[in-house]
Design a protein around this motif. Structure first.
Motif, PDB file in Angstrom:
ATOM      1  N   GLY A   1       0.788  -1.227   0.000  1.00 37.06           N
ATOM      2  CA  GLY A   1       0.000   0.000   0.000  1.00 37.06           C
ATOM      3  C   GLY A   1       0.818   1.273   0.000  1.00 37.06           C
ATOM      4  O   GLY A   1       0.271   2.365  -0.197  1.00 37.06           O
ATOM      5  N   VAL A   2       2.131   1.160   0.208  1.00 32.08           N
ATOM      6  CA  VAL A   2       2.990   2.350   0.265  1.00 32.08           C
ATOM      7  C   VAL A   2       2.990   3.048  -1.095  1.00 32.08           C
ATOM      8  O   VAL A   2       3.300   2.444  -2.125  1.00 32.08           O
ATOM      9  CB  VAL A   2       4.422   1.977   0.671  1.00 32.08           C
ATOM     10  N   GLY A   3       2.605   4.332  -1.109  1.00 34.71           N
ATOM     11  CA  GLY A   3       2.555   5.092  -2.348  1.00 34.71           C
ATOM     12  C   GLY A   3       1.380   4.728  -3.236  1.00 34.71           C
ATOM     13  O   GLY A   3       1.282   5.220  -4.371  1.00 34.71           O
ATOM     14  N   VAL A   4       0.496   3.894  -2.744  1.00 36.52           N
ATOM     15  CA  VAL A   4      -0.647   3.430  -3.543  1.00 36.52           C
ATOM     16  C   VAL A   4      -1.962   3.941  -2.971  1.00 36.52           C
ATOM     17  O   VAL A   4      -2.765   4.548  -3.672  1.00 36.52           O
ATOM     18  CB  VAL A   4      -0.671   1.880  -3.622  1.00 36.52           C
ATOM     19  N   VAL A   5      -2.215   3.692  -1.693  1.00 35.46           N
ATOM     20  CA  VAL A   5      -3.467   4.122  -1.065  1.00 35.46           C
ATOM     21  C   VAL A   5      -3.263   5.453  -0.354  1.00 35.46           C
ATOM     22  O   VAL A   5      -2.135   5.846  -0.032  1.00 35.46           O
ATOM     23  CB  VAL A   5      -3.983   3.061  -0.073  1.00 35.46           C
ATOM     24  N   ASP A   6      -4.367   6.136  -0.110  1.00 33.93           N
ATOM     25  CA  ASP A   6      -4.316   7.425   0.577  1.00 33.93           C
ATOM     26  C   ASP A   6      -5.619   7.620   1.324  1.00 33.93           C
ATOM     27  O   ASP A   6      -6.701   7.432   0.761  1.00 33.93           O
ATOM     28  CB  ASP A   6      -4.099   8.566  -0.421  1.00 33.93           C
ATOM     29  N   ILE A   7      -5.539   8.004   2.584  1.00 33.24           N
ATOM     30  CA  ILE A   7      -6.715   8.137   3.436  1.00 33.24           C
ATOM     31  C   ILE A   7      -7.685   9.200   2.920  1.00 33.24           C
ATOM     32  O   ILE A   7      -8.867   9.195   3.250  1.00 33.24           O
ATOM     33  CB  ILE A   7      -6.280   8.441   4.895  1.00 33.24           C
ATOM     34  N   ARG A   8      -7.199  10.101   2.062  1.00 40.32           N
ATOM     35  CA  ARG A   8      -8.066  11.151   1.513  1.00 40.32           C
ATOM     36  C   ARG A   8      -8.959  10.649   0.388  1.00 40.32           C
ATOM     37  O   ARG A   8      -9.899  11.324  -0.008  1.00 40.32           O
ATOM     38  CB  ARG A   8      -7.206  12.320   1.024  1.00 40.32           C
ATOM     39  N   LEU A   9      -8.663   9.472  -0.138  1.00 42.63           N
ATOM     40  CA  LEU A   9      -9.446   8.902  -1.226  1.00 42.63           C
ATOM     41  C   LEU A   9     -10.650   8.135  -0.686  1.00 42.63           C
ATOM     42  O   LEU A   9     -10.627   7.661   0.458  1.00 42.63           O
ATOM     43  CB  LEU A   9      -8.577   7.955  -2.059  1.00 42.63           C
ATOM     44  N   PRO A  10     -11.697   7.959  -1.497  1.00 44.23           N
ATOM     45  CA  PRO A  10     -12.824   7.117  -1.077  1.00 44.23           C
ATOM     46  C   PRO A  10     -12.341   5.698  -0.809  1.00 44.23           C
ATOM     47  O   PRO A  10     -11.421   5.202  -1.458  1.00 44.23           O
ATOM     48  CB  PRO A  10     -13.767   7.165  -2.288  1.00 44.23           C
ATOM     49  N   ILE A  11     -12.978   5.022   0.150  1.00 39.31           N
ATOM     50  CA  ILE A  11     -12.535   3.694   0.542  1.00 39.31           C
ATOM     51  C   ILE A  11     -12.595   2.717  -0.634  1.00 39.31           C
ATOM     52  O   ILE A  11     -11.722   1.858  -0.779  1.00 39.31           O
ATOM     53  CB  ILE A  11     -13.353   3.172   1.750  1.00 39.31           C
ATOM     54  N   GLY A  12     -13.603   2.850  -1.489  1.00 37.39           N
ATOM     55  CA  GLY A  12     -13.709   1.955  -2.632  1.00 37.39           C
ATOM     56  C   GLY A  12     -12.513   2.081  -3.566  1.00 37.39           C
ATOM     57  O   GLY A  12     -11.997   1.067  -4.077  1.00 37.39           O
ATOM     58  N   GLU A  13     -12.068   3.302  -3.786  1.00 39.95           N
ATOM     59  CA  GLU A  13     -10.913   3.521  -4.649  1.00 39.95           C
ATOM     60  C   GLU A  13      -9.648   2.928  -4.026  1.00 39.95           C
ATOM     61  O   GLU A  13      -8.823   2.307  -4.712  1.00 39.95           O
ATOM     62  CB  GLU A  13     -10.734   5.017  -4.912  1.00 39.95           C
ATOM     63  N   ASN A  14      -9.498   3.103  -2.718  1.00 38.79           N
ATOM     64  CA  ASN A  14      -8.335   2.526  -2.037  1.00 38.79           C
ATOM     65  C   ASN A  14      -8.339   0.997  -2.121  1.00 38.79           C
ATOM     66  O   ASN A  14      -7.297   0.374  -2.307  1.00 38.79           O
ATOM     67  CB  ASN A  14      -8.297   2.977  -0.578  1.00 38.79           C
TER      68      ASN A  14
END
Length: 326
Positions: A140-153
């Motif tokens: 998840g490093v550099g891939v997910v972001d808490i500011r994005l919608p959970i579905g996108e993450n």
């Protein structure tokens, strides 16, 4: 370079073993209270045991995250010095029982926890009790972001892991505040693992390479977020957090303490540097470690030690004579 010059770069390995003795003591002392419905008695016994053992360790520790703010405890409070005062200086986070309600009910995933980092590196978020967190493993490093919608993450992490979205599992505390979040996770096609308590274990389990869960999200304790960050650094995982004040008064209290509202705290903001240590002993059985087990004249414990400097997770199984403890 001589060994003495290298020493300040990482927590002493002997200290790690001493901290394990402290979490073992806290877990063992909690045994008589497992499933007995009295979480205060369980926590009190664990606090007494952990503090007694920490007092014998040769280091100068200052508790940044302790019992006082959360449980109105007279010991192991924020700002208290622990250890003999000899040796190196560290920030300390303690939770003699992460999951007092779990312990009182006899449910899984209660832990005794200590985390440590160099002095001045651990964020003191105690003035705001809750934090919204996102935790994953290295993928998840550099891939997910808490500011994005959970579905996108979920979709982004699934692609990084090379697995279908419908095989993704997300851990989240089972609270009314998470009803919408849980719906969105399921609408995205992923499954949920609902936790009654114990989001430290939930975060670590999501970050392990052999984990059954892929992500841990939602609002839990801010102290637990700092503790989890110490472990995630050793696992090479991803953690982000946003403070979640319950009202305007708590929000202002956090601002007055120098905390940033509506700000995403990255791993290095939660705990700076690459010199963290996380130690946990199981109180009750869980995915991370087995709980304390008594059989005949012996008590058996299982612990984990995670060190960011070496990037290792070590398991320690110990047999203790009942006559020395209970």
């Amino acid at each position: 370079m001589e060994t003495s010059d290298m020493a300040p770069l990482h927590p002493d390995r002997n200290i790690a073993l001493e901290l394990v003795r402290s979490t073992e003591a806290a877990a063992i002392r909690a045994v008589p209270f497992i499933g007995r419905g009295d979480k205060e008695a369980a926590d009190g016994a664990a606090v007494d045991a952990m503090r007694a053992f920490l007092a014998t360790v040769d280091f100068d520790g200052v508790i940044v995250i302790g019992e006082g703010e959360k449980d109105d405890a007279p010991m192991l409070f924020n700002g208290e010095h622990v250890g003999t005062g000899k040796g190196r200086s560290y920030d300390i986070a303690v939770d003699p029982i992460d999951g007092t309600s779990l312990t009182a009910a006899g449910r899984q995933n209660a832990l005794s926890v200590i985390a440590m980092s160099d002095r001045g590196t651990m964020l003191d978020a105690s003035s705001v009790f809750y934090m919204d967190k996102l935790v994953t493993g290295p993928a998840g490093v550099g891939v997910v972001d808490i500011r994005l919608p959970i579905g996108e993450n979920i979709r982004k992490l699934a692609a990084a892991l090379g697995k279908p979205v419908d095989e993704m599992v997300v851990s989240v505390l089972n609270r009314p505040r998470h009803d919408q979040l849980i719906r969105e996770i399921r609408e995205a096609g992923a499954g949920t693992r609902l936790m009654s308590d114990g989001d430290v274990a939930g975060g670590i389990n999501a970050a392990r390479h052999d984990a059954r869960t892929d992500m841990c999200v939602g609002i839990g304790g801010s102290p637990e977020g700092i503790v989890t960050a110490c472990a995630i650094k050793a696992l090479g995982g991803h953690i982000q957090g946003r403070l979640w004040p319950r009202d305007d008064e708590e929000r202002q209290k956090g601002i007055d303490a120098g905390l940033k509202m509506d700000h995403v705290y990255e791993a290095d903001d939660l705990v700076a540097g690459n010199n963290t240590l996380f130690v946990a002993t199981g109180v009750t059985d869980g995915q991370l470690v087995a709980g304390v087990r008594r059989q005949g004249d012996y008590v058996y414990t299982e612990s984990v030690v995670l060190r960011s400097h070496s990037g290792t997770l070590r398991r320690i199984s110990s047999d203790h004579l009942v006559s020395k403890w209970l």
